[in-house]
Design an enzyme around this catalytic site. Structure first.
Site, PDB file in Angstrom:
ATOM      1  N   PRO A 122      -6.338  25.390  -1.829  1.00 42.74           N
ATOM      2  CG  PRO A 122      -8.302  25.344  -0.539  1.00 42.74           C
ATOM      3  CD  PRO A 122      -6.926  24.724  -0.645  1.00 42.74           C
ATOM      4  CB  THR A 153      -3.987  22.865   2.754  1.00 47.75           C
ATOM      5  OG1 THR A 153      -4.098  23.733   1.626  1.00 47.75           O
ATOM      6  CG2 THR A 153      -2.998  21.755   2.423  1.00 47.75           C
ATOM      7  CB  SER A 178       0.146  24.029  -3.585  1.00 49.30           C
ATOM      8  OG  SER A 178       1.388  23.371  -3.401  1.00 49.30           O
ATOM      9  CG  ASP A 180       7.878  26.630  -5.074  1.00 50.23           C
ATOM     10  OD1 ASP A 180       7.868  25.533  -5.661  1.00 50.23           O
ATOM     11  OD2 ASP A 180       8.254  27.692  -5.607  1.00 50.23           O
ATOM     12  N   GLY A 181       4.868  26.483  -1.388  1.00 47.49           N
ATOM     13  CA  GLY A 181       4.664  26.477   0.058  1.00 47.49           C
ATOM     14  C   GLY A 181       4.294  25.121   0.626  1.00 47.49           C
ATOM     15  CD  GLU A 185       2.246  24.048   5.121  1.00 47.99           C
ATOM     16  OE1 GLU A 185       1.581  23.075   5.546  1.00 47.99           O
ATOM     17  OE2 GLU A 185       1.747  25.164   4.884  1.00 47.99           O
ATOM     18  NE  ARG A 284       2.282  37.676  -4.692  1.00 44.97           N
ATOM     19  CZ  ARG A 284       3.276  37.344  -3.884  1.00 44.97           C
ATOM     20  NH1 ARG A 284       3.971  38.292  -3.282  1.00 44.97           N
ATOM     21  NH2 ARG A 284       3.579  36.085  -3.668  1.00 44.97           N
ATOM     22  N   GLY A 442       9.743  31.508   0.478  1.00 41.42           N
ATOM     23  CA  GLY A 442       8.513  32.284   0.426  1.00 41.42           C
ATOM     24  C   GLY A 442       7.851  32.531   1.760  1.00 41.42           C
TER      25      GLY A 442
END
Length: 481
Positions: A122, A153, A178, A180-181, A185, A284, A442
């Protein structure tokens, strides 16, 4: 009634049914198509490509399907673009149980996942993962009768901790709603298990809901699908799989397992330092890239690489000794990296200064960045992109060209494939007391002196590290290719 035009000896089941109050002949063919005639038009649904599942409503059977948004009709054997859900309802005159049995039997024969562990992050990107899951992802899984265990998470590395200790026999796969993070994990958690060989048989699926989304973009783009939640979810439901290379980044006894990329220099600085503008979403990256190019940094350092066949002419000959960890049982400590011996092979080197070094495992770095257009999922090689020097105006143009992948055609870019890689990072050319950031997938892998401080803790020191690749080690849910 004559049924010859509908029937053949290999049909699974055929019969007269009501469709929209009209009698019709419906057939489930041996090659998995539901066929019927409606208002004088022949119609069909592919059980493999279109049908998610079905439910019984009294005397009626409601088939849950997905169709191409642009198509407008029920016939949808070939997909491209977004999908929409569409129901097909029929009422058999006789043998409803027989129809249900044959439909279920055929769907079960496709080997689709029935039990999935779903991680929803989230906090990633624009913090929309929960909404994407509820509105777009969950309804499709419900139509396909897939049982879900949902884990939101709560902190960094939560997903990694969970998969390290979970019972893998409970699931047919893992889904990451999500960026790629969470995928990274999950891969690292599975590889740190004592039973990593068995755990890695569990396919991992991605639904884009973060900032990067490079892996799922690479998978969907391969077959011409848009990078969106419903395309990704439908690919998971269908259950097709493909293997993907995993890179082991090592520094002494410390290891990190990468499935996407490693960056140092300009690209790492943009990726990590732009975190202070996370509220802007993916914009960004472009915003901060402009700032960094205007105030361009160049780094001293050296890279060594083991070129793939056909790329032996790049760089200069060099000798290289990789760190070899003392042999221990991986039953106790998890995966230790590929067991290939590289020392006696023909290494090459390049010396700085460098603007950026980019090592990529898949074509897309994000939804808008085609970093390595020649990258393959499981060829056993990493794509290396080197930029040593470049005028700022040309560099601005190159950054724009990353959306199409044409930046690799520039004479300022070296673009090759490598089997192994060593990075010896140095300080800035203009500020010898200031060093850089090494970024993998990342995340901050290493942070040198006087660099941008963020919440992420560096796993390694800003020093020599090595990268090796294990071909096809992990398994992903994928569109059929």
């Amino acid at each position: 009634m004559e049924n010859d035009q509908f029937m053949c000896p290999t049909d699974i089941i055929t019969g007269i049914v009501f469709i929209d109050g009209e009698l019709a002949m419906l057939t489930l063919t041996a090659d998995g198509e539901l066929r019927w005639t409606e208002y004088g038009l022949r119609q069909y649904l592919s059980m493999k490509k279109d049908v998610l599942g079905f439910i019984v409503e009294g005397k009626q059977i409601r088939v849950k399907a997905v169709v191409e948004k642009e198509a407008g009709g029920i016939c949808c054997g070939q997909f491209g673009g977004d999908f929409v859900r569409k129901d097909f309802v029929f009422e058999p005159l006789i043998d409803q149980n027989g129809w249900c049995y044959k439909l279920r039997q055929y769907l079960d024969s496709l080997g689709r996942p029935k039990r999935l562990l779903v991680f929803v992050n989230p906090f990633g990107g624009k913090k929309s993962a929960r909404e994407i899951f509820v509105k777009e992802v969950k309804p499709l899984f419900e139509d396909a009768d897939v049982q879900l265990e949902i884990q939101e998470t709560k902190y960094q590395l939560h997903a990694k901790e969970f998969v390290k200790s979970m019972d893998v026999s409970k699931y047919d796969g893992i889904v990451c709603v999500s960026g790629d993070g969470i995928l990274v994990e999950v891969v690292n958690g599975l590889l740190e298990r004592a039973d990593w060989r068995n755990a890695l048989k569990l396919p991992i699926g991605m639904v884009p809901a973060g900032t990067g989304n490079g892996m799922i973009k690479s998978l969907l783009d391969t077959v011409g699908l848009r990078c969106c939640a419903n395309s990704a979810t439908i690919s998971i439901i269908r259950g097709h799989k493909r293997s993907v290379d995993v890179a082991t980044i090592a520094q002494g006894n410390t290891k990190f397992f990468s499935v996407l990329m490693l960056a140092w220099g300009l690209i790492a600085d943009i990726d990590i330092e732009s975190e202070k503008f996370r509220w802007m979403g993916s914009a960004r990256i472009d915003f901060y890239a402009l700032q960094r190019i205007i105030c361009l940094r160049r780094y001293n350092g050296r890279i060594l690489f083991l070129p793939a066949p056909g790329f032996e002419g790049y760089g200069q000959p060099a000798s290289c000794s990789l760190y070899q960890e003392p042999h221990v049982s991986d039953k106790e400590v998890g995966y230790q990296g590929p067991e290939t011996k590289f020392e006696d092979l023909e290494w090459r080197e390049m010396k700085g200064p460098f603007v950026t070094i980019w090592l990529h495992n898949v074509p897309w770095g994000s939804e808008n960045t085609l970093t390595a257009p020649a990258a393959k999922f499981s060829d056993g090689y990493l794509d290396l992109i080197v930029l040593k020097n470049c005028p700022k105006l040309v560099l601005l143009s190159l950054m724009r060209q990353t959306s199409s992948g044409t930046h690799v055609e520039s004479p300022y870019i070296v673009y090759i494939k490598v089997k192994a890689f060593v990075l010896e990072p140095g300080a800035l050319v203009d500020e010898p007391d200031k060093e850089g950031i090494i970024d993998s997938d990342g995340e901050v892998l290493a942070r040198g002196k006087r660099t941008y401080k963020c919440d992420q803790k560096a796993l390694m020191s800003y020093d020599k590290l090595q990268v090796t690749v294990d071909q096809g080690l992990a398994t992903l849910f994928s569109p059929e290719y």
